[in-house]
Design a protein around this motif. Structure first.
Motif, PDB file in Angstrom:
ATOM      1  N   GLU A   1      24.492  -1.743  51.619  1.00 41.87           N
ATOM      2  CA  GLU A   1      22.860  -1.630  52.661  1.00 41.87           C
ATOM      3  C   GLU A   1      22.251   0.019  52.233  1.00 41.87           C
ATOM      4  N   PHE A   2      23.238   0.504  51.790  1.00 36.86           N
ATOM      5  CA  PHE A   2      22.944   1.913  51.363  1.00 36.86           C
ATOM      6  C   PHE A   2      22.082   1.950  49.890  1.00 36.86           C
ATOM      7  N   VAL A   3      22.625   0.872  49.265  1.00 40.23           N
ATOM      8  CA  VAL A   3      22.492   1.172  48.234  1.00 40.23           C
ATOM      9  C   VAL A   3      20.757   0.719  48.047  1.00 40.23           C
ATOM     10  N   VAL A   4      20.355  -0.028  49.506  1.00 40.66           N
ATOM     11  CA  VAL A   4      18.685  -0.600  48.878  1.00 40.66           C
ATOM     12  C   VAL A   4      18.032   0.080  49.558  1.00 40.66           C
ATOM     13  N   PHE A   5      18.558   1.235  50.651  1.00 38.20           N
ATOM     14  CA  PHE A   5      18.055   2.362  51.094  1.00 38.20           C
ATOM     15  C   PHE A   5      17.112   3.362  50.112  1.00 38.20           C
ATOM     16  N   VAL A   6      18.754   3.800  49.763  1.00 37.66           N
ATOM     17  CA  VAL A   6      18.144   4.282  48.691  1.00 37.66           C
ATOM     18  C   VAL A   6      17.601   4.271  47.740  1.00 37.66           C
TER      19      VAL A   6
ATOM     20  N   THR B   1      27.179   0.381  39.342  1.00 35.14           N
ATOM     21  CA  THR B   1      27.944  -0.012  41.031  1.00 35.14           C
ATOM     22  C   THR B   1      26.662  -0.699  41.463  1.00 35.14           C
ATOM     23  N   ALA B   2      25.719  -0.364  41.166  1.00 30.88           N
ATOM     24  CA  ALA B   2      24.370  -1.272  41.485  1.00 30.88           C
ATOM     25  C   ALA B   2      22.815  -0.777  40.070  1.00 30.88           C
ATOM     26  N   LEU B   3      22.427  -2.632  40.136  1.00 27.33           N
ATOM     27  CA  LEU B   3      21.328  -2.573  39.124  1.00 27.33           C
ATOM     28  C   LEU B   3      20.116  -3.159  40.524  1.00 27.33           C
ATOM     29  N   LEU B   4      18.912  -1.988  40.928  1.00 21.53           N
ATOM     30  CA  LEU B   4      17.851  -3.213  40.745  1.00 21.53           C
ATOM     31  C   LEU B   4      16.336  -3.088  40.634  1.00 21.53           C
TER      32      LEU B   4
END
Length: 209
Positions: free
Chosen positions: A40-45, A4-7
């Motif tokens: 937003e949830f991805v950034v928060f977690v 779902t996401a990579l950061l």
């Protein structure tokens, strides 16, 4: 299997919050009205887990069918949000590659970054697409020998990552990453999660030359 996401983030113990250096996500599999809250949830977690992943450590946070994988390389941190079917070793092989590429492209300039970056890093977007297939990440294992004997902590729920006395609800309320609507959804989401406790285990690859 789904990423779902990579950061990529930076964090040091004397800073208040991890700083986002690069962020790529694919929320197309969520409902249209959920997508902004998911981002937003991805950034928060991501910040929550990054802050609690010590230098040199690899760990995973699991809730139901999803895992958040984190690798802290001396303050430079890569995170991946994968579903539970995406192999653990493939996940960390990908995170290792992401950090290699980031340092190759940006050197040590990340150490002086003081605020979140919003511009797109093309490599991360491409990696999010390419490595949806874990077989692509497995190919990296042939050149990432240090993963052979690395211990990966595959054990923590979001709640157990928090320091003693910290509460998720309190972090949600204080977070500037979440809108009021997202804060409400996160609280409801965690109210019905059935989270499991995992343990530290030695991670051995089965690579051949």
């Amino acid at each position: 299997m789904k990423i779902t996401a990579l950061l990529v983030l930076k964090y040091s113990s004397d800073a208040s919050d991890p700083i986002i250096l690069a962020n790529a996500s694919d929320v197309s599999h969520f409902g249209f009205f959920q997508r902004s809250s998911v981002k937003e949830f991805v950034v928060f977690v991501g910040r929550t887990v990054a802050r609690r992943t010590p230098p040199g450590q690899r760990q995973s946070v699991q809730h139901e069918e999803y895992k958040v994988h984190a690798y802290n390389r001396n303050g430079l941190i890569a995170l991946g949000f994968m579903d539970d079917h995406y192999p653990v070793r493939s996940s960390f092989s990908l995170l290792n590659q992401v950090l290699d590429e980031y340092q190759k492209n940006f050197g040590e300039s990340w150490r002086t970054v003081q605020e979140d970056k919003t511009e797109e890093w093309p490599y991360l977007k491409d990696a999010l697409s390419k490595f949806q297939d874990p077989a692509e990440a497995d190919k990296l294992l042939k050149i990432q020998r240090e993963l052979d004997e690395t211990k990966i902590i595959l054990h923590k729920t979001i709640d157990s990552v928090l320091a003693r006395g910290e509460k998720l609800d309190s972090l949600v309320e204080k977070s500037s990453d979440l809108s009021a609507a997202s804060q409400s959804r996160v609280s409801i989401f965690y109210a019905h999660l059935n989270l499991s406790y995992y343990w530290k285990f030695p991670f051995h690859s089965t690579m051949t030359d």
